[in-house]
Design a protein around this motif. Structure first.
Motif, short mmCIF file in Angstrom:
data_model
loop_
_atom_site.label_atom_id
_atom_site.label_comp_id
_atom_site.label_asym_id
_atom_site.label_seq_id
_atom_site.Cartn_x
_atom_site.Cartn_y
_atom_site.Cartn_z
N MET A 144 26.73 12.99 21.36
CA MET A 144 26.66 12.14 20.17
C MET A 144 26.70 12.97 18.90
O MET A 144 26.12 14.05 18.82
N THR A 145 27.39 12.47 17.88
CA THR A 145 27.40 13.13 16.57
C THR A 145 26.23 12.61 15.73
O THR A 145 25.65 11.56 16.03
N ALA A 146 25.92 13.33 14.67
CA ALA A 146 24.83 12.91 13.79
C ALA A 146 25.13 11.56 13.14
O ALA A 146 24.24 10.73 12.98
N ARG A 147 26.39 11.33 12.78
CA ARG A 147 26.76 10.06 12.16
C ARG A 147 26.54 8.89 13.12
O ARG A 147 26.07 7.83 12.72
N GLU A 148 26.89 9.10 14.39
CA GLU A 148 26.63 8.07 15.40
C GLU A 148 25.14 7.90 15.64
O GLU A 148 24.65 6.77 15.83
N ALA A 149 24.41 9.01 15.62
CA ALA A 149 22.97 8.96 15.88
C ALA A 149 22.21 8.22 14.78
O ALA A 149 21.18 7.60 15.06
N ILE A 150 22.72 8.26 13.56
CA ILE A 150 22.07 7.53 12.47
C ILE A 150 22.02 6.03 12.79
O ILE A 150 20.98 5.36 12.63
N LYS A 151 23.14 5.50 13.26
CA LYS A 151 23.19 4.07 13.59
C LYS A 151 22.29 3.74 14.77
O LYS A 151 21.61 2.71 14.77
N GLU A 152 22.26 4.63 15.76
CA GLU A 152 21.41 4.39 16.91
C GLU A 152 19.93 4.50 16.54
O GLU A 152 19.10 3.75 17.04
N ALA A 153 19.60 5.42 15.65
CA ALA A 153 18.21 5.57 15.21
C ALA A 153 17.74 4.32 14.49
O ALA A 153 16.61 3.84 14.71
N ALA A 154 18.59 3.76 13.63
CA ALA A 154 18.24 2.52 12.93
C ALA A 154 18.05 1.39 13.93
O ALA A 154 17.09 0.60 13.83
N ARG A 155 18.93 1.30 14.92
CA ARG A 155 18.82 0.25 15.93
C ARG A 155 17.51 0.37 16.71
O ARG A 155 16.84 -0.64 16.98
N ILE A 156 17.14 1.59 17.06
CA ILE A 156 15.91 1.81 17.82
C ILE A 156 14.68 1.42 17.01
O ILE A 156 13.75 0.80 17.53
N ILE A 157 14.66 1.78 15.73
CA ILE A 157 13.52 1.41 14.88
C ILE A 157 13.41 -0.11 14.78
O ILE A 157 12.31 -0.68 14.87
#
Length: 257
Positions: free
Chosen positions: A184-197
């Motif tokens: 995963m790239t950091a840009r993709e991880a940003i969206k996943e991090a928001a979804r998890i929160i």
């Protein structure tokens, strides 16, 4: 053996008969009652995200941040007492500055985690002090690549690919384990991090919250910064859409039954 303090919780320097230090456990409880904080270590950087609970609509937006910059390349996300957070972040900044002044290079992640763990652990040894009621997630990129560590109130520090702290940590950990972080790239991880929160947030207990997102990666030139507003907005839209899709799926399953 008793599972409550009954006199053994009056001092942090006192063990109970079954080998527990209740003051440290109480500090961990303060962390578990706080908003969720997560860290993701991906192939090109580190992403930090925090659910900052808002206890009043009168609070100023973006004040009392739970994600702070402790050095040019060091980001710190915390769950627990915000006042303890400021103390620890100040210590991280001092350690990073002193290391840079002495060795003329930025402090490596493992060393900063080790020193922070020693500092936190020192506050579990003496009756005149109390443990820090905060878990600290440190994200950085050093010569060995992206690094992610979490320091507990006990002083224990562990390196992670993904970690979570706070009241929603169990839900967050379950979601993190589903991710292929190595690809995963950091840009993709940003969206996943928001979804998890958003997935870990409990609307029945805390209606209002503010999402904080930051990263250290190639796109940020190796510096720890909060994510650009356009990416932040995309991440929130992605999280809300995922949450809505999950609710629709639950309703369909209910109708089938």
């Amino acid at each position: 053996m008793t599972s409550i303090g009954t006199g053994y919780d009056l001092s942090v320097s006192t063990y109970s008969p079954d080998g527990r230090v209740f003051q440290v456990e109480y500090a961990q409880k303060a962390v578990d009652n706080s908003g969720t904080a997560i860290g993701l270590r991906v192939k090109d950087g580190v992403v930090l995200a925090v659910e900052k609970i808002k206890h009043s609509r009168l609070l100023v937006p973006h004040a009392n941040r739970r994600i702070m910059t402790a050095g040019k390349h060091i980001g710190v996300a915390t769950a627990g007492w915000i006042s303890d957070t400021r103390n620890l972040v100040k210590h991280v900044r001092n350690e990073a500055r002193d290391y840079r002044s002495t060795y003329k290079v930025e402090i490596p992640a493992k060393i900063i985690a080790e020193r922070m763990g020693m500092y936190a652990q020192a506050y579990t040894l003496y009756s005149a002090v109390r443990p820090f009621g905060v878990s600290t997630i440190i994200g950085t990129v050093d010569a060995d690549g992206p690094q992610l560590y979490m320091i507990e109130p006990s002083g224990q520090y562990v390196g992670y690919r993904g970690c979570a702290a706070g009241k929603g940590k169990q839900v967050a950990k379950t979601e993190i384990e589903k991710l292929n972080l190595d690809q995963m790239t950091a840009r993709e991880a940003i969206k996943e991090a928001a979804r998890i929160i958003y997935a870990a947030h409990d609307d029945s207990k805390d209606k209002l919250f503010e999402l904080e997102l930051s990263w250290v990666c190639a796109e940020s030139n190796g510096l720890h910064t909060h994510v650009p507003q356009d990416l932040f907005d995309e991440a929130i839209q992605h999280a809300e859409r995922s949450l809505s899709d999950d609710d629709d799926d639950d309703e369909m399953e209910g109708d089938d039954e």
